[in-house]
Design a protein around this motif. Sequence first.
Motif, mmCIF file in Angstrom:
data_model
loop_
_atom_site.group_PDB
_atom_site.id
_atom_site.type_symbol
_atom_site.label_atom_id
_atom_site.label_comp_id
_atom_site.label_asym_id
_atom_site.label_seq_id
_atom_site.Cartn_x
_atom_site.Cartn_y
_atom_site.Cartn_z
ATOM 1 N N LEU A 1 5.864 6.450 -7.798
ATOM 2 C CA LEU A 1 4.570 6.923 -7.297
ATOM 3 C C LEU A 1 4.698 8.118 -6.354
ATOM 4 O O LEU A 1 3.694 8.641 -5.882
ATOM 5 N N ASN A 2 5.938 8.511 -6.059
ATOM 6 C CA ASN A 2 6.205 9.612 -5.133
ATOM 7 C C ASN A 2 5.601 9.339 -3.748
ATOM 8 O O ASN A 2 5.030 10.214 -3.102
ATOM 9 N N ALA A 3 5.731 8.103 -3.297
ATOM 10 C CA ALA A 3 5.199 7.691 -2.000
ATOM 11 C C ALA A 3 6.080 8.225 -0.869
ATOM 12 O O ALA A 3 7.298 8.327 -1.016
ATOM 13 N N SER A 4 5.445 8.564 0.241
ATOM 14 C CA SER A 4 6.170 9.002 1.434
ATOM 15 C C SER A 4 6.314 7.883 2.450
ATOM 16 O O SER A 4 7.226 7.884 3.268
ATOM 17 N N SER A 5 5.366 6.949 2.405
ATOM 18 C CA SER A 5 5.405 5.812 3.318
ATOM 19 C C SER A 5 4.661 4.654 2.667
ATOM 20 O O SER A 5 4.064 4.800 1.603
ATOM 21 N N MET A 6 4.715 3.512 3.341
ATOM 22 C CA MET A 6 4.019 2.340 2.799
ATOM 23 C C MET A 6 3.711 1.342 3.890
ATOM 24 O O MET A 6 4.315 1.353 4.966
ATOM 25 N N ILE A 7 2.741 0.522 3.585
ATOM 26 C CA ILE A 7 2.396 -0.636 4.399
ATOM 27 C C ILE A 7 2.605 -1.832 3.489
ATOM 28 O O ILE A 7 2.046 -1.885 2.388
ATOM 29 N N ILE A 8 3.428 -2.771 3.924
ATOM 30 C CA ILE A 8 3.633 -3.977 3.132
ATOM 31 C C ILE A 8 2.806 -5.096 3.749
ATOM 32 O O ILE A 8 2.541 -5.102 4.953
ATOM 33 N N TYR A 9 2.364 -6.017 2.903
ATOM 34 C CA TYR A 9 1.576 -7.137 3.405
ATOM 35 C C TYR A 9 1.658 -8.312 2.454
ATOM 36 O O TYR A 9 1.891 -8.159 1.268
ATOM 37 N N HIS A 10 1.496 -9.489 3.027
ATOM 38 C CA HIS A 10 1.401 -10.709 2.231
ATOM 39 C C HIS A 10 0.599 -11.733 3.023
ATOM 40 O O HIS A 10 0.309 -11.530 4.198
ATOM 41 N N GLN A 11 0.227 -12.801 2.361
ATOM 42 C CA GLN A 11 -0.550 -13.825 3.050
ATOM 43 C C GLN A 11 0.222 -15.135 3.086
ATOM 44 O O GLN A 11 1.097 -15.376 2.265
ATOM 45 N N LEU B 1 0.887 -1.163 0.000
ATOM 46 C CA LEU B 1 0.000 0.000 0.000
ATOM 47 C C LEU B 1 0.923 1.210 0.000
ATOM 48 O O LEU B 1 1.598 1.478 0.997
ATOM 49 N N PHE B 2 1.006 1.904 -1.125
ATOM 50 C CA PHE B 2 1.834 3.102 -1.237
ATOM 51 C C PHE B 2 1.016 4.293 -0.751
ATOM 52 O O PHE B 2 -0.123 4.494 -1.196
ATOM 53 N N LEU B 3 1.588 5.090 0.161
ATOM 54 C CA LEU B 3 0.866 6.187 0.808
ATOM 55 C C LEU B 3 1.564 7.517 0.562
ATOM 56 O O LEU B 3 2.788 7.576 0.423
ATOM 57 N N ASP B 4 0.760 8.600 0.575
ATOM 58 C CA ASP B 4 1.341 9.939 0.421
ATOM 59 C C ASP B 4 1.751 10.479 1.787
ATOM 60 O O ASP B 4 1.690 9.764 2.799
ATOM 61 N N ASN B 5 2.134 11.756 1.850
ATOM 62 C CA ASN B 5 2.643 12.316 3.112
ATOM 63 C C ASN B 5 1.548 12.534 4.154
ATOM 64 O O ASN B 5 1.853 12.863 5.299
ATOM 65 N N GLN B 6 0.286 12.336 3.777
ATOM 66 C CA GLN B 6 -0.826 12.380 4.738
ATOM 67 C C GLN B 6 -1.342 10.970 5.030
ATOM 68 O O GLN B 6 -2.438 10.802 5.566
ATOM 69 N N ASN B 7 -0.572 9.960 4.636
ATOM 70 C CA ASN B 7 -0.930 8.545 4.763
ATOM 71 C C ASN B 7 -2.226 8.196 4.041
ATOM 72 O O ASN B 7 -2.975 7.328 4.471
ATOM 73 N N ARG B 8 -2.466 8.878 2.924
ATOM 74 C CA ARG B 8 -3.595 8.536 2.062
ATOM 75 C C ARG B 8 -3.085 7.584 0.988
ATOM 76 O O ARG B 8 -1.949 7.699 0.522
#
Length: 150
Positions: free
Chosen positions: A90-100, A54-61
């Motif tokens: 994507l110019n992401a500021s943060s991210m959440i990684i996940y897998h199953q 999940l690629f997020l912007d600087n507001q975690n959107r």
Amino acid sequence: MITFSEQEQAVLDEALNILRKHINNNDVFKSPETTKNYLCIKMAGIEREQFNVLFLDNQNRLIDDVTMFEGTIDACSVYPRVIVQKALELNASSMIIYHQHPSGNPEPSQADRRITRRLSGALNLVDIRVLDHFIVGGDSVVSVAERGWI
């Protein structure tokens, strides 16, 4: 492996559509619990490991939810360079990684912990934070951040 009837799959698809509508309103990723619910529904019934971001912007959107790698029933190769490239694109500021874990056991393996550290280190070099790494197993989700490993 979980196999869903047509009707059950339709219900899951509708639940995912509802969550996507809330994603557009930026409501889903405000708490770990709603994020876990989203991930459980999204990963339900997938038979092979997938590594997603999940690629997020600087507001975690949410900017984008991308399946980066697909593997086998019990393993998935992950290349930090590819994730760094996509994050920069994507110019992401943060991210959440996940897998199953198709086995249904969400307990993080040593390999899961290792890739979390490698990704965090690589992304820190370009000022992108890894907020969490979630592992989905059936209807359970483990947060690496909640365990203090990020």
